[in-house]
Design an enzyme around this catalytic site. Structure first.
Site, PDB file in Angstrom:
ATOM      1  N   LYS A 171      66.119 -21.720  34.659  1.00 51.61           N
ATOM      2  CA  LYS A 171      65.264 -21.046  33.683  1.00 51.61           C
ATOM      3  C   LYS A 171      65.424 -21.731  32.336  1.00 51.61           C
ATOM      4  CE  LYS A 171      65.546 -17.763  30.682  1.00 51.61           C
ATOM      5  NZ  LYS A 171      64.515 -18.206  29.706  1.00 51.61           N
ATOM      6  N   GLU A 246      78.649 -21.195  27.873  1.00 56.03           N
ATOM      7  CA  GLU A 246      78.879 -22.112  26.755  1.00 56.03           C
ATOM      8  C   GLU A 246      78.071 -21.556  25.599  1.00 56.03           C
ATOM      9  OE1 GLU A 246      78.451 -24.348  23.907  1.00 56.03           O
ATOM     10  OE2 GLU A 246      77.090 -25.530  25.149  1.00 56.03           O
ATOM     11  N   CYS A 280      75.317 -26.360  18.907  1.00 56.54           N
ATOM     12  CA  CYS A 280      76.523 -25.534  18.857  1.00 56.54           C
ATOM     13  C   CYS A 280      77.743 -26.340  18.418  1.00 56.54           C
ATOM     14  CB  CYS A 280      76.783 -24.890  20.207  1.00 56.54           C
ATOM     15  SG  CYS A 280      76.892 -26.085  21.559  1.00 56.54           S
ATOM     16  N   GLU A 381      77.337 -18.205  12.633  1.00 55.87           N
ATOM     17  CA  GLU A 381      76.658 -19.441  13.010  1.00 55.87           C
ATOM     18  C   GLU A 381      75.241 -19.437  12.445  1.00 55.87           C
ATOM     19  OE1 GLU A 381      76.371 -22.150  17.005  1.00 55.87           O
ATOM     20  OE2 GLU A 381      75.895 -20.023  17.214  1.00 55.87           O
TER      21      GLU A 381
END
Length: 517
Positions: A171, A246, A280, A381
Site C-alpha cells: 500500500k 520505522e 525521518c 518532528e
C-alpha cells in the site's frame, strides 16, 4: 485532462476497483492535478491479500537462488526505467530532477541489488548439535510505505520480503501512488508468479486498516509517522501479528569543541535541506558549544542562501516544494510557533514563500538559535527545512539533550578525534549514528530506539525481518537422550514434593496465564 486510473495490481494483473470515489494526485510545484486513482476499499484489500495467500505456498518453497534470479530481473527493470521513475518522483513528490535520478532512484536501485545479493548468500539452514535450524518465509506481508522517498523505502521492504519467500501486498501513500504503478509493471515484466506482488492504493483508514487486521496477513511493515505506528501496533496486536515499524525522528548533530565547525555545520545543513527536509533521518537539531553558536548560525544561514529554490524540473534547482498543502501548513505553523516561543531566535528564513514563488507548496529554509531543548520546535518532528540550533556547556549536557526526546532514530557526532567521537556516539540512544561523516551502509541494520520504531531494515537484519525460525530435532542414531515427555519428567523429578503453599499458588494461576510456551 489528467489520466484517471480505476484499478489495482492484484493477482498478476490490473484489476478493477469497486471504489466509488477517486483520490487526486497533485503536483506540489504547480498545485495542479497529475492523475486520479481509486480510493481503494476493504474489498480491494481482501482480494489482494487472498491473491498473496494463494501464491505463498509455491513462492515460499521456490529455491532461494531461483527467487534471487527473478528478483535480479526486477533490479534490471528498475535500471531500464530509471528516468521514468525519476520523472514521476519529481512530479508527485516535488524532488528536484537531479536529486530524483541520482538519489531517489539511484539509491533504490543500489538497495534492491544489495537485497538480492544478501539473500543469495544467506544461510537459510544450519546444524546446531542434533537440530536442523531452518529459516522460512513468515507468510503474507503487508508493506505500507510513505510518500517522502517513496521508491527507495518501498524497495527497502519489498525486495527483502520477496527474497525471504514472503508474498506481498503493497500500500503506497495516496499522495504518491504513481511510482508504485510503474513498479508493479516492473514486477510484472520480471515474470514473478501471479499474486506474489500485489498493490492497492487507498487511505490508511480504509486500506491500511483492512490489511493490518486481515487474518491472512502475517507480517506488517510500516514506514510512517509515530502516530501511524501506534495505530498499526494496536490493530495488529489483536491478531498477534509480527509488526515492524520505522517511524519518526528528532535527530541531533552534535558538534564537539574540537570539531571542524564549518565542515560539521555544512554537512548538517546539506542534510536538513535534502528533500526539502522531508525525511525521518534529517538532523533537525544542531548542538554546538555555547561560545561558537553565533559562528555556527552565521555559517548555516550562508549555506542556505546558496541553495536555489524553485521549479523541480529545472536542472539548476536544489530545493523543491513540500509535498502537499497540508505539509505546507504544518511546517509554516511550526515556524510561526518557534518564532513566538520565548527564548528561540529566528535568525534565517521564516514564514511565507520564498521571493518570486507565488504558486506551489514552497517554504523558506529556516534557522532558529538559542532553542530550548524542551520547547515544541526542540522536541517535535517538523518534517521541513527547519534547523534548530541548541547551545550546550559541556559534553554530558550535550548527550542529555541528544537523548532528551521520545525519538531515537539517527544522529551525528563531530570531533577532531575519531576515538572521542565514537565514544560519544556510544552514549546516543539512537539506532544509527554517523561518526565524523561516515556514509550510509546498506549492509548495516537500520531502525530506531524508543518511539522511532520496532525492528530493523537493511542488510541481513532486513531479510530476517520476514523470516520465521524453525528447529527440527533430528534422531540421534548413536544413542543419547530421547524426546522430553511427561513420563520421563516424572521419572527424573525430585522425590521430595514441593511445599504445599508453593503447589497451591501454582495451581491457583489459570492455565492460560501459566502457558508461556
Amino acid at each position: 485532462m489528467p489520466p484517471r486510473y480505476d484499478d489495482h495490481f492484484i493477482g498478476g494483473r490490473w484489476t478493477a476497483s469497486d471504489a466509488d470515489r477517486r483520490l487526486v494526485v497533485t503536483d506540489p510545484s504547480t498545485e495542479t492535478p497529475l492523475a486520479a486513482v481509486p480510493a481503494g476499499t476493504a474489498r480491494d484489500a481482501d482480494l489482494a491479500v487472498r491473491a498473496a495467500a494463494s501464491a505463498f505456498p509455491g513462492w515460499s518453497v521456490t529455491p532461494a537462488r531461483e527467487r534471487a534470479a527473478l528478483l535480479r530481473r526486477v533490479v534490471e527493470g528498475l535500471e531500464r526505467n530509471a528516468t521514468r521513475f525519476a520523472g514521476i518522483i519529481t512530479a508527485e513528490v516535488g524532488a528536484p530532477s537531479r536529486m530524483a535520478l541520482r538519489t531517489h532512484v539511484g539509491l533504490a536501485i543500489g538497495m534492491a541489488a544489495h537485497c538480492v545479493e544478501t539473500a543469495a548468500s544467506y544461510g537459510f539452514e544450519e546444524r546446531v548439535g542434533h537440530s536442523l535450524v531452518v529459516r522460512e518465509a513468515a507468510g503474507v506481508a503487508a508493506c505500507v510505505t510513505p510518500w517522502n522517498v517513496p521508491l527507495l523505502l518501498t524497495v527497502q521492504k519489498l525486495l527483502p520480503a520477496l527474497a525471504a519467500g514472503c508474498t506481498v501486498v503493497h500500500k503506497p501513500s495516496e499522495l504518491t501512488p504513481l511510482h508504485a504503478r510503474l513498479l508493479a509493471e516492473v514486477f510484472a515484466e520480471a515474470d514473478l508468479p501471479p499474486g506474489v506482488v500485489n498493490m492497492v492504493v487507498g487511505t490508511g483508514d480504509t486500506v491500511g486498516t483492512a490489511l493490518v487486521t486481515h487474518p491472512l496477513v502475517d507480517v506488517v511493515s510500516l514506514t510512517g509517522s509515530t502516530r501511524a505506528g501506534r495505530r498499526v501496533a494496536a490493530l495488529g496486536a489483536d491478531g498477534v501479528k509480527r509488526i515492524h515499524l520505522e517511524l519518526g525522528g528528532k535527530n541531533a548533530s552534535l558538534v564537539l569543541p574540537d570539531a571542524d565547525l564549518p565542515a560539521a555545520v555544512g554537512a548538517t545543513v546539506d542534510q536538513i535541506l535534502f528533500n526539502t527536509g522531508q525525511t525521518c533521518l534529517q538532523w533537525s537539531r544542531l548542538l554546538v558549544p555555547r561560545d561558537r553558536q553565533d559562528e555556527a548560525v552565521e555559517l548555516a544561514g550562508r549555506i542556505m542562501d546558496g541553495y536555489v529554490t524553485g521549479d523541480p524540473r529545472d536542472p539548476a534547482t536544489d530545493l523543491g516544494p513540500l509535498v502537499s498543502a497540508a505539509a505546507h501548513a504544518r511546517v509554516t505553523d511550526y515556524v510561526a510557533r518557534g518564532a513566538s516561543e520565548g527564548g528561540a531566535r529566528l535568525v534565517h528564513g521564516g514564514t511565507g514563500r520564498p521571493a518570486g514563488l507565488t504558486t506551489g507548496y514552497y517554504v523558506r529554509p529556516t534557522v532558529f538559535a538559542d532553542v530550548d531543548p524542551l520547547s515544541v520546535i526542540g522536541q517535535e518532528e517538523i518534517f521541513g527545512p527547519v534547523l534548530c540550533v541548541i547551545p550546550y556547556d559541556d559534553e554530558d549536557e550535550a548527550v542529555r539533550i541528544v537523548n532528551g526526546t521520545r525519538y531515537g532514530l539517527h544522529g551525528a557526532v563531530w570531533s577532531g578525534d575519531d576515538g572521542r567521537a565514537e565514544r560519544v556516539a556510544r552514549r546516543f540512544r539512537t539506532g544509527l549514528v554517523d561518526v565524523n561523516g561516515g556514509s550510509f551502509n546498506p549492509a548495516a541494520p537500520f531502525g530506531g530506539f524508543k518511539q522511532s520504531g520496532i525492528g530493523r531494515e537493511c542488510g541481513t537484519a532486513g531479510l530476517e525481518a520476514f523470516l520465521e525460525t524453525k528447529s527440527m530435532q533430528l534422531p540421534q542414531h548413536g544413542g543419547g537422550p530421547g524426546p522430553v515427555v511427561g513420563p520421563r519428567l516424572r521419572a527424573t523429578a525430585p522425590a521430595t514434593a514441593p511445599p504445599a503453599a508453593t503447589t497451591a499458588a501454582a495451581t491457583a494461576v489459570p492455565d492460560e496465564e501459566r502457558n508461556d510456551g
